[in-house]
Structures are given as structure tokens and as C-alpha cells.
Design a protein around this motif. Structure first.
Motif, PDB file in Angstrom:
ATOM      1  N   PHE A 336       0.860  -1.178   0.000  1.00 38.28           N
ATOM      2  CA  PHE A 336       0.000   0.000   0.000  1.00 38.28           C
ATOM      3  C   PHE A 336       0.901   1.234   0.000  1.00 38.28           C
ATOM      4  N   VAL A 337       0.634   2.147  -0.918  1.00 38.17           N
ATOM      5  CA  VAL A 337       1.490   3.323  -1.089  1.00 38.17           C
ATOM      6  C   VAL A 337       0.926   4.487  -0.280  1.00 38.17           C
ATOM      7  N   TRP A 338       1.713   4.973   0.663  1.00 41.89           N
ATOM      8  CA  TRP A 338       1.311   6.139   1.462  1.00 41.89           C
ATOM      9  C   TRP A 338       1.689   7.404   0.692  1.00 41.89           C
ATOM     10  N   THR A 339       0.724   8.305   0.486  1.00 40.43           N
ATOM     11  CA  THR A 339       0.968   9.483  -0.350  1.00 40.43           C
ATOM     12  C   THR A 339       0.949  10.802   0.417  1.00 40.43           C
ATOM     13  N   LYS A 340       0.275  10.867   1.555  1.00 37.84           N
ATOM     14  CA  LYS A 340       0.157  12.125   2.291  1.00 37.84           C
ATOM     15  C   LYS A 340       1.411  12.391   3.124  1.00 37.84           C
ATOM     16  N   THR A 341       1.909  13.620   3.039  1.00 31.88           N
ATOM     17  CA  THR A 341       3.025  14.006   3.888  1.00 31.88           C
ATOM     18  C   THR A 341       2.508  14.388   5.268  1.00 31.88           C
ATOM     19  N   ALA A 342       3.444  14.479   6.221  1.00 30.78           N
ATOM     20  CA  ALA A 342       3.056  14.882   7.579  1.00 30.78           C
ATOM     21  C   ALA A 342       2.471  16.287   7.577  1.00 30.78           C
ATOM     22  N   ASP A 343       3.023  17.185   6.758  1.00 23.74           N
ATOM     23  CA  ASP A 343       2.497  18.559   6.695  1.00 23.74           C
ATOM     24  C   ASP A 343       1.059  18.578   6.194  1.00 23.74           C
ATOM     25  N   ASP A 344       0.747  17.741   5.208  1.00 25.16           N
ATOM     26  CA  ASP A 344      -0.637  17.668   4.700  1.00 25.16           C
ATOM     27  C   ASP A 344      -1.609  17.252   5.806  1.00 25.16           C
ATOM     28  N   ILE A 345      -1.217  16.229   6.559  1.00 22.90           N
ATOM     29  CA  ILE A 345      -2.084  15.720   7.628  1.00 22.90           C
ATOM     30  C   ILE A 345      -2.238  16.759   8.726  1.00 22.90           C
ATOM     31  N   LEU A 346      -1.149  17.397   9.120  1.00 22.46           N
ATOM     32  CA  LEU A 346      -1.216  18.374  10.210  1.00 22.46           C
ATOM     33  C   LEU A 346      -2.018  19.599   9.808  1.00 22.46           C
ATOM     34  N   THR A 347      -1.932  19.984   8.539  1.00 20.03           N
ATOM     35  CA  THR A 347      -2.722  21.129   8.076  1.00 20.03           C
ATOM     36  C   THR A 347      -4.215  20.831   8.171  1.00 20.03           C
ATOM     37  N   ARG A 348      -4.622  19.646   7.745  1.00 20.36           N
ATOM     38  CA  ARG A 348      -6.033  19.276   7.813  1.00 20.36           C
ATOM     39  C   ARG A 348      -6.480  19.118   9.272  1.00 20.36           C
ATOM     40  N   GLU A 349      -5.600  18.611  10.109  1.00 16.74           N
ATOM     41  CA  GLU A 349      -5.959  18.438  11.525  1.00 16.74           C
ATOM     42  C   GLU A 349      -6.175  19.777  12.199  1.00 16.74           C
ATOM     43  N   ARG A 350      -5.323  20.763  11.884  1.00 16.57           N
ATOM     44  CA  ARG A 350      -5.500  22.096  12.477  1.00 16.57           C
ATOM     45  C   ARG A 350      -6.787  22.737  11.973  1.00 16.57           C
ATOM     46  N   ARG A 351      -7.099  22.536  10.686  1.00 20.39           N
ATOM     47  CA  ARG A 351      -8.335  23.096  10.144  1.00 20.39           C
ATOM     48  C   ARG A 351      -9.550  22.480  10.833  1.00 20.39           C
ATOM     49  N   ALA A 352      -9.501  21.167  11.081  1.00 18.88           N
ATOM     50  CA  ALA A 352     -10.611  20.513  11.771  1.00 18.88           C
ATOM     51  C   ALA A 352     -10.733  21.002  13.209  1.00 18.88           C
ATOM     52  N   LEU A 353      -9.608  21.194  13.883  1.00 23.07           N
ATOM     53  CA  LEU A 353      -9.650  21.690  15.260  1.00 23.07           C
ATOM     54  C   LEU A 353     -10.221  23.103  15.317  1.00 23.07           C
ATOM     55  N   ASN A 354      -9.849  23.932  14.367  1.00 20.19           N
ATOM     56  CA  ASN A 354     -10.388  25.300  14.343  1.00 20.19           C
ATOM     57  C   ASN A 354     -11.897  25.287  14.135  1.00 20.19           C
ATOM     58  N   ALA A 355     -12.367  24.405  13.233  1.00 22.19           N
ATOM     59  CA  ALA A 355     -13.818  24.319  13.003  1.00 22.19           C
ATOM     60  C   ALA A 355     -14.541  23.838  14.261  1.00 22.19           C
ATOM     61  N   LEU A 356     -13.949  22.862  14.960  1.00 25.03           N
ATOM     62  CA  LEU A 356     -14.570  22.366  16.190  1.00 25.03           C
ATOM     63  C   LEU A 356     -14.607  23.452  17.261  1.00 25.03           C
ATOM     64  N   ASN A 357     -13.523  24.195  17.364  1.00 24.18           N
ATOM     65  CA  ASN A 357     -13.482  25.256  18.372  1.00 24.18           C
ATOM     66  C   ASN A 357     -14.507  26.346  18.076  1.00 24.18           C
ATOM     67  N   GLU A 358     -14.722  26.651  16.796  1.00 24.37           N
ATOM     68  CA  GLU A 358     -15.749  27.642  16.443  1.00 24.37           C
ATOM     69  C   GLU A 358     -17.135  27.148  16.826  1.00 24.37           C
TER      70      GLU A 358
END
Length: 363
Positions: A336-358
């Protein structure tokens, strides 16, 4: 209504294209007689003869002669658009439907349907469907999610993704997990086979003949899987599986294990064994982030391809099916080929946290 017959010249390419349309059995009938009108005109036939050949009226013959002169063969292949007899919905109504869909819920349900929204807005269900399609809204669907609250989320993600994208030299990276409580289900009646116009069938009820647990270690580089079925899911069984990995991977190569935070992986006995085997390095996924473990993808495949639709009369029968799948998988492994970089995952995680906090702040 009088008109002098017209003459037109067909280029060899246009004539060949029109004749192909006429002789092709898959050509729509209306396109065939349009092509016949143009071909007969080019061959010098008069309007009345063309009307007889195409079995159509005089204005229709004139219309398609003019259309060809103006737009060529392409003009014959399309109908001119006509304005709808039904006036379009006002923009304000469409915006109200969209706002109501995303901001409100019906009084007697958790989400809107076309009929309930149509009743609330005084428009037709098909109009609601078009508005939702244009806006990309699908109220009937939901997707599961869970944002990790692990304080070391960033460090763990960077560590594990680094193993996938840039593994250490002369080391083996294994994604390890347990698929517990796999049920040996035997259907109460035999299902009907697949046939034309009918899907294969299976009874909704079943007889339960026990469970097993699949311990699996996926080699990230090769795609091969070390697997073993055991009756229980304890530290004792996990240690047994670690010894199996130790025998399967020749030393002194380092072995990096990607694991979740299950308590079985952190008992004193496991820690003592790891101290005696320093070549084993453990990398734990963040809490609520088991999707980082690539072996979960393998579990999804064995479930959908071999386990879910099977019928097993005993636990031994189920385990035989699992071992057979492992044997065939390892004969032609595919990583199985992993394609997402750590920066991609962390960017989406921060966006999700911001939406939850709002959302939390607005309550």
C-alpha cells in the motif's frame, strides 16, 4: 409561401460524413432525415422531391438547408435551445433553500429530504433536488470523523509518516495490529447463486460458532503480511506474536513496529521482552488515529474479500479461510502506497480543530 430552390456544394469530407450518418443503424432517425435533406439538395433535387424523400414538410426542408449553410454538418447534429415554459426560481428562493438546508433541521427529523424541504418552501421536490445538486449538498449522507486530542499528535504523525515515506536503511517497518472478535458465522440456509438480473443472496440470520483474533504485521515495503490466529487478545498472545516476528525477520536488522495504544502493547511483560530485544523499536499512533496504521487497510480488504460474505461451520473453518487468504496474498504481495506528507495531515488536523473550536464557542 414561395421560394426558389437553392443549390449547395458538398465537400468530399462533408458528403462522406453525411452518407456515414445515413447508413449507420445507430444514427437517430431525426439526424438521418436531416442528412438526407442536405444530400438530396446537393444532388440537385427540388423541394417537393426532397419533401417526399425525407417525408417532411416544406418549412422543415428550408430550415435544415439554411442550418447547413450557416453551421455545416455540426449544425445538423443539434437542436436549437428553446426557453423553458416554466420560469426559473428566483435567486432569493434558491438561497433560502440552501441556507435552510445547512442551518436548520426539520421539526420531526434530523435532516431534510426533498419532500420535506419542498413542503416547507412551497416548491416542487424536483426543484429542491436541482438546487441541492447545483450547491453540492447531500443532506441524506453523513461521514464519520474523530479529531485526535493527543498532545503529542504532531510528533507521532511526523514519526510514523517519516517511516512510510523515508524508512531507515537496512531496517524493516511493520504495521502491527489485531483484528479481534472475528465471528465464525454460519448462515441458516444456503444462498442463491449470482445470475443475470439477480444478485447473490444470503440469509440475514446466522448461527455463531465462536470467534478468533487475527494478529497481523504488514511489511510496508513489500506488502507481505505475517499473520497468526489466536483465541484470545491478551499480552500473552501479543508476546507470542512478537516472537513469531522475531523468527520471521532475520537479525540483526532493526524492526520498527507501528502500533496503536492498546494496553496489551504496554504491559510490563511486553516491556521486559523489548528490553531483551533492542532491535525492536515501537512507534505508537496518536489516540483516535488508528487510520495511520497501514495494516488497517489490509484488515479492510480481508474483511470485504474473504470474511464478511463467507459461511463458516466452526472456528477452524474460519481460520483456514484466513490462512488461505494470507497464503494467496503473500504469493503476489502488493504494498500500500502512502501518499500524504506529515504537513498535509497536520494542516487538515489544524483546520478541523479550528472548526470544532468555532462550533464549541458558538454554543
Amino acid at each position: 409561401m414561395r421560394r426558389i430552390d437553392i443549390c449547395l456544394y458538398l465537400s468530399p469530407a462533408d458528403r462522406a460524413q453525411l452518407e456515414a450518418l445515413v447508413t449507420d443503424r445507430n444514427t437517430p432517425r431525426k439526424l438521418v432525415w436531416r442528412a438526407e435533406i442536405v444530400l438530396a439538395t446537393a444532388d440537385g433535387y427540388g423541394t417537393f422531391e426532397i419533401m417526399r424523400r425525407a417525408n417532411t414538410s416544406k418549412p422543415t426542408v428550408w430550415r435544415w438547408q439554411e442550418r447547413y449553410l450557416d453551421e455545416g454538418v455540426a449544425g445538423l447534429k443539434r437542436d436549437k435551445t428553446r426557453p423553458s415554459r416554466v420560469p426559473p426560481l428566483p435567486r432569493e428562493t434558491r438561497l433560502k433553500v440552501i441556507a435552510k438546508t445547512v442551518q436548520e433541521s426539520p421539526p420531526n427529523a434530523t435532516h431534510w429530504s426533498r419532500s420535506t424541504m419542498a413542503e416547507a418552501m412551497g416548491i416542487s421536490p424536483s426543484s429542491v433536488g436541482r438546487i441541492w445538486a447545483e450547491a453540492g449538498l447531500k443532506p441524506h449522507l453523513t461521514k464519520g470523523f474523530k479529531v485526535s486530542n493527543d498532545p503529542m499528535f504532531e510528533e507521532k504523525v511526523t514519526d510514523i509518516v517519516g517511516l512510510y515515506l523515508d524508512p531507515p536503511e537496512r531496517a524493516v517497518v511493520l504495521c502491527v495490529d489485531e483484528k479481534s472478535q472475528i465471528q465464525a458465522l454460519d448462515r441458516t440456509q444456503p444462498g442463491l447463486p449470482l445470475k443475470k438480473g439477480r444478485a447473490a443472496t444470503m440469509t440475514h440470520d446466522y448461527k455463531r460458532h465462536g470467534t478468533t483474533t487475527l494478529f497481523a504485521a504488514l511489511d510496508v515495503k513489500s506488502g507481505m503480511v505475517i499473520g497468526d490466529c489466536m483465541p484470545r487478545h491478551r499480552a500473552k498472545e501479543f508476546l507470542k506474536f512478537l516472537r513469531r516476528i522475531d523468527r520471521a525477520v532475520p537479525g540483526p536488522r532493526e524492526v520498527h513496529l507501528v502500533l496503536d495504544n492498546y494496553a496489551t502493547h504496554k504491559t510490563p511483560d511486553v516491556k521486559a521482552w523489548l528490553e531483551k530485544h533492542p532491535r525492536f523499536k515501537l512507534h505508537f499512533t496518536p489516540t483516535s488515529a488508528s487510520w495511520l496504521n497501514l495494516v488497517e487497510r489490509f484488515f479492510a480488504e480481508i474483511t470485504s474479500k474473504r470474511i464478511r460474505r463467507g459461511s463458516y461451520t466452526s472456528v477452524d473453518d474460519l481460520e483456514s479461510a484466513i490462512y488461505d487468504y494470507l497464503l494467496l496474498h503473500n504469493a503476489k504481495p502488493k504494498p500500500f502506497v502512502w501518499t500524504k506528507t506529515a504537513d498535509d495531515i497536520l494542516t487538515r488536523e489544524r483546520r478541523a480543530l479550528n472548526a470544532l473550536n468555532e462550533i464549541r464557542g458558538s454554543r
